[in-house]
Design an enzyme around this catalytic site. Structure first.
Site: not given
Lengths: 143, 385, 348
Positions: C80, C112, C234
């Site tokens: 990003e 993400c 994550h």
């Protein structure tokens, strides 16, 4: 101002560290020039000298070497203004190729002639906040 | 080949000359040289200028300057070899006179450096290095010479004090030069405590940004006494050479090979050796450069120039006076003009008209003018006839 | 057999401690450390960005794979924080690797999870027989607004994976993706810093997708937590992945190897891929690894990897991930950090 075509043209050297190497020196110009077998040119050259039948082959230069000399640039050119003070050095790579590059990821008081270095890919310059980003090689301590 | 003499010289006080343009500066120096020689015409002219384009946005100096001197249609040529442009202009003029093509040739140099800001000047000067493989990486000229200095210190134990002595000595000389940009004494402490530019080089190790021009009139030696009342000064030796443009491509950073080769050729042509040179103007763009150059010229053994300088051997009263004009350091360094500025000092000394800075009894001097980090050099030997 | 044939990670040397940031904003550092389980984070130098970190990470992957980069048929970089809004990151990476000109390139963006998605697509090309090798990368130099909770976590790193069908070091046994439209975190066009929906980023966003993906993937694979040697999720902070692992039934021993965020921060697209790289550095043949990414917006990509006999022979061929995290760190002041990350307002 960035010179986009010339930046682009040097891509093989800046991105991939491409040079060339004299694999068989057959210079007929005895002792008048410094041609020799095994010599690495970075950037690549068209010829060692005009009287050579030397065989030049493309190569990628060694990415590890040592620092021959260095300085700390305190008063930088405009485009490097934000980076000063920064270290700049001349390195001899393991295959004999020589290059001038910034030395990064090292405290300025830890620089030393002879220190082992290796190439890392970094951003070198940018054309303001709206122009192109320019990349290439810097060196870091190889410890 | 005909022998060539210098019969006229012209210059002005160098400095930040805000009121005067490139053409003003050059015409002033050229008129001074023509009036000094007393010639009533010139056959040809050469202008050394490193970068009219980047410093003032003006190329095609041949036409511009011939026009503003009022000598059109005389042929004019601009010569460029970075900071050696002036010396190379002299070489070109010498060849034209020696060959018999022309009799009276104006050789000159000019640089107007203060029309751009510091960043612009740094950029313009940096174009004398390898733009793609040195400048792109962040190299500056002080930076390149700083790397020479670091190597020299590492190998020969040169001290910071010895290096600073070069600047101190040149300012001692410059004080006595009415044309010098910075004619003030400089203490060792001042040099050693000045602002760091590129470690280990400090501000007072560096030659300044300067506006200025210089010119000289050449003619065949055999015509010199008929053309001018000035005592003819013979150009007895000349040599020029090149070296790899990038400092990193030179096997030995402290050996200025172009200077070695240019000096060899000049000595050979003049039939003399380094010991027979009474004094020299050398290219001290940075203090370290003077040390490497006076070694390359054969005046001092490798690695000893720092000690010799600290011992006063290169002072006006030393065994080999170097940069009696104040050098680039004190006199100023308008890059394209520097090589001819050196000739102005040699001729002044050889005529015996250097006033307070006159070195007694000098008969033969050498000028060494260098481009970039040593990628080009031209040497001239001038002598009294 | 299709899977990873070479992998590599790159972490910048600069760090900033959580206390250093908290001090500037008058925040309670100890409370943040407890609440987020974050201690320090990586910071890119001004000369480092997604392109430079990815070139280094991808070169490490090429070294481990031992392949000719010209045989890489696709380069997908998920991020990003692509250095250009328009002009691909991937073309430069491909050029630097020597993969051009016979190569497919496009940049991926999905908060993400752009990295894990690029890995999935790269692997799918190989599986479909379209090409011999494909590169998938997750990398970011994320920005958190000064004073915002994100400033304590947004960090920099890159992890690169070369997918292939021969000489595989980690076979992909199963994949699954769990995706909905959930506005928990976003950055509008021309905005410098992202915004987030506070506590809404937790249960309905991170946890719902992470659990949804992990649970369904294990069902599909008929596997239970105890079948895995390692898991990695994550890592927007230290706490979320630790809680996710615990709730799904994984032990600390299974989750700690890939749990980098307390000292690395949140490398966004790089987060679970970098955790995977740290696991691959130490995994033994036969070890199974559960990887679940999460990207706001929202979705989770899940993978079941199994280390092969070849893995141990490549682990030391390039810099490993943990040593890059633990060694040679340089701690920045907030002032240096603010300068490096262009947080200081300057004359144009």
């Amino acid at each position: 101002m960035a010179f986009i075509p010339s930046y682009w043209r040097e891509t093989p050297q800046r991105y991939r560290y491409e040079g060339n190497k004299c694999i068989k020196c057959e210079c007929k110009h005895d002792s008048k020039c410094d041609c020799e077998t095994g010599q690495v040119f970075f950037p690549p050259r068209r010829t060692c000298c005009p009287w050579c039948d030397c065989t030049l082959e493309p190569c990628t230069i060694a990415t590890t070497g040592k620092l021959l000399t260095y300085t700390i640039i305190v008063v930088p050119p405009t485009q490097f203004g934000d980076e000063a003070p920064y270290a700049l050095g001349i390195c001899e790579m393991d295959d004999g190729a020589r290059l001038t590059a910034q030395i990064v990821d090292v405290p300025l008081d830890k620089l030393e002639i002879g220190m082992p270095v290796r190439i890392e890919f970094r951003k070198i310059q940018q054309d303001g906040h709206a122009g192109i980003l320019m990349y290439g090689y810097k060196v870091v301590p190889n410890s | 080949m005909r022998d060539v003499a210098v019969i006229g010289i012209g210059i002005q006080k160098w400095g930040e000359l805000w009121e005067r343009s490139l053409r003003d500066l050059w015409v002033e120096a050229a008129l001074n040289a023509i009036n000094d020689a007393g010639v009533d015409h010139i056959d040809s002219m050469y202008v050394g200028c490193m970068s009219g384009g980047l410093f003032v946005g003006q190329e095609h100096l041949s036409s511009l300057l011939a026009d503003y001197l009022g000598v059109c249609p005389v042929p004019a040529t601009r010569v460029e070899s970075a900071c050696a442009s002036g010396g190379m202009a002299l070489r070109s003029g010498f060849i034209e006179v020696a060959s018999g093509l022309s009799d009276i040739v104006l050789v000159s140099g000019v640089e107007k450096m203060t029309d751009v800001d510091g960043g612009g000047a740094t950029y313009a000067l940096a174009t004398a290095a390898d733009a793609e493989y040195e400048v792109y990486q962040g190299a500056t000229f002080p930076g390149l010479y700083a790397m020479v200095a670091r190597d020299y210190m590492h190998r020969y134990g040169l001290t910071r004090e010895q290096l600073a002595q070069v600047a101190v000595k040149n300012h001692d000389n410059g004080v006595l030069n009415p044309h010098a940009q910075f004619p003030m004494k400089m203490s060792l402490e001042t040099v050693m405590n000045s602002t760091m530019i590129a470690d280990p080089l400090r501000l007072m190790d560096c030659s300044p940004i300067t506006d200025g021009a210089a010119a000289a009139i050449l003619c065949p030696l055999e015509m010199a006494r008929d053309l001018s009342k000035n005592p003819p000064i013979k150009v007895s030796g000349m040599g020029a050479a090149t070296d790899r443009i990038a400092l990193h491509d030179r096997p030995d950073f402290c050996e200025f090979r172009a200077t070695v080769k240019a000096a060899e050729a000049a000595y050979k042509m003049a039939g003399v050796g380094p010991d027979e040179i009474d004094f020299a103007e050398v290219h001290d763009c940075f203090t370290i450069a003077e040390l490497c150059v006076i070694e390359a010229l054969g005046f001092f053994a490798r690695g000893t120039a720092g000690q010799a300088t600290a011992a006063g051997e290169t002072a006006r009263d030393g065994k080999k006076p170097i940069n009696t004009s104040g050098g680039l350091k004190s006199k100023g360094h308008p890059v394209g003009a520097t090589g001819i500025g050196q000739i102005h000092e040699l001729v002044t000394q050889l005529r015996g008209t250097a006033g307070e800075r006159q070195v007694a009894g000098v008969k033969r001097g050498l000028a060494q003018n260098m481009g970039g980090s040593g990628g080009s050099t031209v040497c001239h030997i001038l002598e009294v006839v | 057999m299709v899977g990873i044939v070479g992998y590599g990670a790159y972490i910048p040397r600069n760090r900033i401690k959580l206390e250093t940031i908290a001090e500037v904003w008058g925040a309670d550092a100890e409370a943040y450390k407890r609440g987020l389980m974050l201690y320090e984070k990586s910071v890119p130098s001004p000369d480092q960005d997604v392109i430079t970190m990815t070139v280094e990470a991808a070169r490490h992957a090429v070294k481990r794979a031992g392949i000719d980069p010209a045989e890489i048929g696709a380069v997908y970089v998920g991020s990003e924080s692509h250095p250009y809004a328009v002009k691909p990151t991937g073309t430069l990476v491909a050029e630097a690797l020597g993969a051009t000109p016979s190569v497919h390139v496009a940049d991926f963006e999905f908060a993400c999870k752009a990295g894990s998605e690029s890995m999935f697509v790269a692997m799918s090309h190989v599986k479909a027989g379209e090409m011999k090798y494909a590169l998938g990368v997750g990398a970011d130099t994320s920005q958190g607004a000064p004073g915002d909770a994100l400033e304590y976590s947004a960090s920099a790193g890159s992890a690169a994976f070369i997918m292939g069908a021969e000489q595989v070091v980690a076979e992909c046994l199963h994949t699954y993706s769990f995706c909905t439209d959930t506005p928990d975190f976003w950055r509008r066009e021309y905005q410098f810093y992202p915004q987030h929906a506070g506590r809404f980023t937790g249960e309905p966003a991170y946890f719902k997708h992470t659990y949804g993906c992990a649970t369904r993937l294990m069902e599909m694979a008929s596997m239970k937590p105890e079948d895995f040697a390692y898991c990695v999720f994550h890592q927007p902070n230290g706490k979320f992945p630790a809680n996710a692992a615990k709730k799904l039934g994984f032990t600390k021993a299974q989750s700690e190897t890939g749990w980098l965020s307390p000292w690395l921060g949140n490398t966004y697209s790089g987060a679970s891929p970098m955790g995977l790289s740290a696991i691959l550095d130490v995994a033994k043949p036969g070890d199974k690894i559960l990887m679940v990414s999460y990207g706001s917006g929202s979705g989770s990509d899940g993978f079941v990897w199994q280390a092969t006999e070849r893995l141990p022979s490549v682990q030391k061929l390039a810099p490993q991930t943990r040593p890059q995290l633990d060694d040679n760190k340089v701690y920045l002041s907030y002032g240096q950090y603010a300068k490096y990350r262009e947080k200081i307002k300057r004359a144009k």
